[in-house]
Design a protein around this motif. Structure first.
Motif, short mmCIF file in Angstrom:
data_model
loop_
_atom_site.label_atom_id
_atom_site.label_comp_id
_atom_site.label_asym_id
_atom_site.label_seq_id
_atom_site.Cartn_x
_atom_site.Cartn_y
_atom_site.Cartn_z
N ASN A 11 49.37 104.55 53.62
CA ASN A 11 48.41 105.40 52.89
C ASN A 11 47.68 106.29 53.90
O ASN A 11 47.77 106.09 55.12
CB ASN A 11 47.42 104.56 52.05
CG ASN A 11 46.59 103.60 52.88
OD1 ASN A 11 45.98 103.99 53.88
ND2 ASN A 11 46.58 102.34 52.49
N GLY A 12 46.95 107.25 53.36
CA GLY A 12 46.27 108.21 54.22
C GLY A 12 45.10 107.59 54.95
O GLY A 12 44.82 107.94 56.10
N HIS A 13 44.41 106.68 54.29
CA HIS A 13 43.21 106.09 54.91
C HIS A 13 43.56 105.36 56.21
O HIS A 13 42.92 105.57 57.25
CB HIS A 13 42.51 105.14 53.93
CG HIS A 13 41.34 104.47 54.57
ND1 HIS A 13 40.17 105.14 54.85
CD2 HIS A 13 41.17 103.21 55.03
CE1 HIS A 13 39.34 104.32 55.45
NE2 HIS A 13 39.91 103.14 55.58
N THR A 39 33.25 114.84 51.24
CA THR A 39 34.62 114.34 51.34
C THR A 39 34.73 113.04 50.57
O THR A 39 33.74 112.54 50.03
CB THR A 39 35.00 114.14 52.83
OG1 THR A 39 36.35 113.68 52.91
CG2 THR A 39 34.10 113.11 53.53
N PHE A 40 35.94 112.50 50.52
CA PHE A 40 36.14 111.22 49.87
C PHE A 40 35.67 110.11 50.82
O PHE A 40 35.68 110.29 52.04
CB PHE A 40 37.63 111.07 49.54
CG PHE A 40 37.95 109.87 48.70
CD1 PHE A 40 37.33 109.67 47.48
CD2 PHE A 40 38.87 108.94 49.14
CE1 PHE A 40 37.63 108.55 46.72
CE2 PHE A 40 39.18 107.83 48.38
CZ PHE A 40 38.55 107.63 47.16
N THR A 52 37.07 109.15 54.62
CA THR A 52 36.86 109.80 55.93
C THR A 52 35.80 109.05 56.74
O THR A 52 36.03 108.69 57.90
CB THR A 52 36.41 111.28 55.74
OG1 THR A 52 37.11 111.84 54.63
CG2 THR A 52 36.64 112.09 56.98
N VAL A 83 37.14 118.36 57.43
CA VAL A 83 37.88 118.03 56.22
C VAL A 83 38.27 119.34 55.53
O VAL A 83 37.40 120.16 55.23
CB VAL A 83 37.02 117.17 55.26
CG1 VAL A 83 37.84 116.74 54.04
CG2 VAL A 83 36.46 115.95 55.99
N ALA A 133 43.98 115.69 53.75
CA ALA A 133 44.48 115.04 52.53
C ALA A 133 44.71 116.04 51.39
O ALA A 133 45.58 115.83 50.55
CB ALA A 133 43.50 113.95 52.09
N MET A 193 45.51 114.27 59.37
CA MET A 193 45.95 113.22 58.46
C MET A 193 46.27 113.81 57.09
O MET A 193 45.48 114.58 56.54
CB MET A 193 44.84 112.18 58.31
CG MET A 193 45.14 111.09 57.29
SD MET A 193 44.79 111.54 55.57
CE MET A 193 43.05 111.34 55.50
N PHE A 245 49.45 111.04 50.90
CA PHE A 245 50.52 111.18 49.89
C PHE A 245 50.21 110.26 48.71
O PHE A 245 51.09 109.59 48.16
CB PHE A 245 51.89 110.83 50.49
CG PHE A 245 52.21 111.52 51.79
CD1 PHE A 245 51.83 112.84 52.02
CD2 PHE A 245 52.92 110.86 52.79
CE1 PHE A 245 52.14 113.48 53.23
CE2 PHE A 245 53.25 111.49 53.98
CZ PHE A 245 52.85 112.80 54.21
N HIS A 246 48.93 110.18 48.36
CA HIS A 246 48.53 109.35 47.22
C HIS A 246 49.06 109.94 45.92
O HIS A 246 49.29 111.15 45.82
CB HIS A 246 46.99 109.26 47.18
CG HIS A 246 46.49 108.38 46.08
ND1 HIS A 246 46.04 108.89 44.89
CD2 HIS A 246 46.41 107.04 45.99
CE1 HIS A 246 45.68 107.88 44.11
NE2 HIS A 246 45.89 106.75 44.76
N LYS A 284 48.02 113.33 44.60
CA LYS A 284 48.05 114.50 45.48
C LYS A 284 49.20 115.45 45.11
O LYS A 284 50.10 115.11 44.36
CB LYS A 284 48.17 114.04 46.94
CG LYS A 284 46.97 113.21 47.41
CD LYS A 284 45.72 114.06 47.54
CE LYS A 284 44.55 113.37 48.20
NZ LYS A 284 43.71 112.55 47.34
N GLY A 293 50.65 106.66 50.22
CA GLY A 293 51.31 107.06 51.46
C GLY A 293 50.46 108.02 52.25
O GLY A 293 49.46 108.55 51.75
N TYR A 311 33.70 115.42 41.77
CA TYR A 311 34.45 115.13 43.00
C TYR A 311 33.99 116.10 44.06
O TYR A 311 34.22 117.30 43.90
CB TYR A 311 35.92 115.32 42.68
CG TYR A 311 36.94 114.89 43.69
CD1 TYR A 311 37.03 113.56 44.10
CD2 TYR A 311 37.86 115.80 44.18
CE1 TYR A 311 38.01 113.16 44.99
CE2 TYR A 311 38.85 115.41 45.07
CZ TYR A 311 38.92 114.08 45.47
OH TYR A 311 39.90 113.70 46.34
C1 LIG Z 1 39.64 113.93 51.40
C2 LIG Z 1 40.40 112.62 51.37
N1 LIG Z 1 40.48 111.87 52.49
C3 LIG Z 1 41.14 110.72 52.52
C4 LIG Z 1 41.79 110.22 51.40
C5 LIG Z 1 42.46 108.89 51.50
O1 LIG Z 1 43.84 108.98 51.29
P1 LIG Z 1 44.65 107.74 50.69
O2 LIG Z 1 44.26 107.58 49.26
O3 LIG Z 1 46.08 108.18 50.84
O4 LIG Z 1 44.34 106.55 51.48
C6 LIG Z 1 41.74 110.97 50.20
C7 LIG Z 1 42.41 110.58 48.97
O5 LIG Z 1 42.60 109.61 48.44
C8 LIG Z 1 41.02 112.19 50.18
O6 LIG Z 1 40.92 112.92 49.08
#
Ligand SMILES: Cc1ncc(COP(=O)(O)O)c(C=O)c1O
Length: 361
Positions: free
Chosen positions: A57-59, A81-82, A85, A126, A154, A174, A177-178, A181, A188, A309
């Motif tokens: 995953n992206g995180h 941001t989400f 980060t 971001v 992301a 980073m 691939f959630h 997205k 991913g 959001y």
């Molecule tokens: C700005 C941002 N950063 C990080 C993430 C984390 O990515 P993931 O869900 O793939 O872990 C997301 C989305 O979920 C995001 O929108």
């Protein structure tokens, strides 16, 4: 029928089955298997980047990026941001220092230098909603102060700037691939980076610190599995047509909401190849008549589900134990007034019209 803010792209069932068939022959389920390796090569070309490593995953990808760079200290970033980060910064043992954002929702590069101290080790920008940070100006500041530059990219899969993939800017970018997205592998993520020597460090972070018969660091487990990669291979095939359908929905919103008093439409940077990832509108109650929350509720009553959001700000996390929002008034204002309208591949234009009609009413 309900219209949700997002809808995951799905390949045809048969197409996905065809792609995963070989897994029953190889029994290679994870740990950088053949489908993973194929996806990696395809993404490298598609994204126009020098190096890419794939993640579960992206995180965790972002967390591994910070660890692979060996960062310890303050990281200048934004609260708009989400949660991921800031969580990654803190989990990697660093301290987030919040910088305000501009009307395009990205970090205000003119405010970065004032936040640099002798503990600053990096800038983590971001790219928000498909808009990109001022990457050239940020690099200049970083070079002047010997800081690393990391991007949370992301939201910008496929975006290009000056003919280069946006993920090719900075030391590491980073990608997520959630499922929600523009491009997904169910869950991913990926790290794109220029310095090939980082590949080994990133791979060790991703796989428990294991390097051959040595343990080189305290790593985690963040490997992408073959079923995820197969979904990615399928989705990549349909990406161009999906981007075109997003563009049509985006332009339809623009055309129909352009003259509505009190709504600020998504800012668009000239000269970048866009991905139409999100459709944020900024709602000003004095002119529009409703505030953001009232608009969201009215839409929900008509089965249209928009998303606040990013709300709350990541700097409002209770763990900080104090108000961290006072130096970022723009970010706070946007978090209270931005609403992301439904946006996804193949969102029917009739649905965009229904959403617009509901807003106008
Ligand atoms: C700005 C941002 N950063 C990080 C993430 C984390 O990515 P993931 O869900 O793939 O872990 C997301 C989305 O979920 C995001 O929108």
């Amino acid at each position: 029928m309900a219209i949700n803010v997002t809808k995951s792209s799905m390949p045809r069932f048969e197409e996905y089955c065809e792609e995963i068939k070989s897994i029953w022959e190889t029994t290679h389920l994870t740990n950088m298997g053949p489908i993973h390796n194929r996806l990696k090569e395809e993404l490298k070309k598609r994204l126009k980047v020098e190096n890419i490593e794939l993640f579960v995953n992206g995180h965790l990808a972002l967390y591994c990026a910070l660890k692979a760079l060996g960062l310890k200290g303050e990281i200048i970033t934004t609260p708009f941001t989400f949660a991921s980060t800031t969580n990654a910064i803190v989990q990697a043992g660093c301290v987030p220092v919040f910088c305000d954002v501009k009307p395009d929702y990205t970090i205000d590069e003119s405010k970065i230098e004032a936040l640099i101290t002798d503990k600053t080790v990096a800038i983590l920008g971001v790219h928000v909603y498909g808009n990109i940070c001022e990457v050239d100006a940020i690099q200049k500041i970083a070079d002047k102060h010997s800081l690393k530059v990391i991007y949370d990219a992301a939201h910008v899969f496929g975006v290009e700037y000056k003919g280069k993939g946006i993920a090719d800017y900075g030391d590491i970018s980073m990608l997520s691939f959630h499922a929600t997205k523009v491009f997904h592998t169910i869950e991913g993520g990926g790290l794109c980076f220029k310095d090939g020597a980082l590949a080994k460090k990133i791979a060790e972070q991703r796989n428990f610190g294991v390097c051959g018969e040595e343990l080189t660091c305290f790593g985690t487990n963040a490997k992408m599995n073959e079923f995820q990669a197969a979904m990615g291979i399928c989705n990549l095939r349909h990406l161009d047509e999906e981007l075109e359908s997003r563009k049509q929905a985006f332009e339809r919103y623009n055309e129909k909401l352009g003259k509505v008093a009190g709504l600020t439409l998504p800012p668009i940077h000239e000269g970048i190849k866009q991905n139409y990832a999100y459709y944020p509108v900024l709602v000003a109650k004095e002119k529009f008549g409703l505030d953001r929350d009232e608009l969201a509720n009215k839409l929900a009553a008509q089965n249209i589900f928009a998303r606040k959001y990013f709300y709350p700000l990541v700097s409002e996390n209770k763990e900080f134990g104090k108000d961290m929002t006072e130096n970022t008034p723009n970010a706070k204002y946007y978090s209270r007034n931005v609403l992301c309208l439904p946006m996804y591949a193949h969102l029917p234009l009739e649905d965009v019209d229904r959403i617009v009609d509901a807003i106008l009413k």
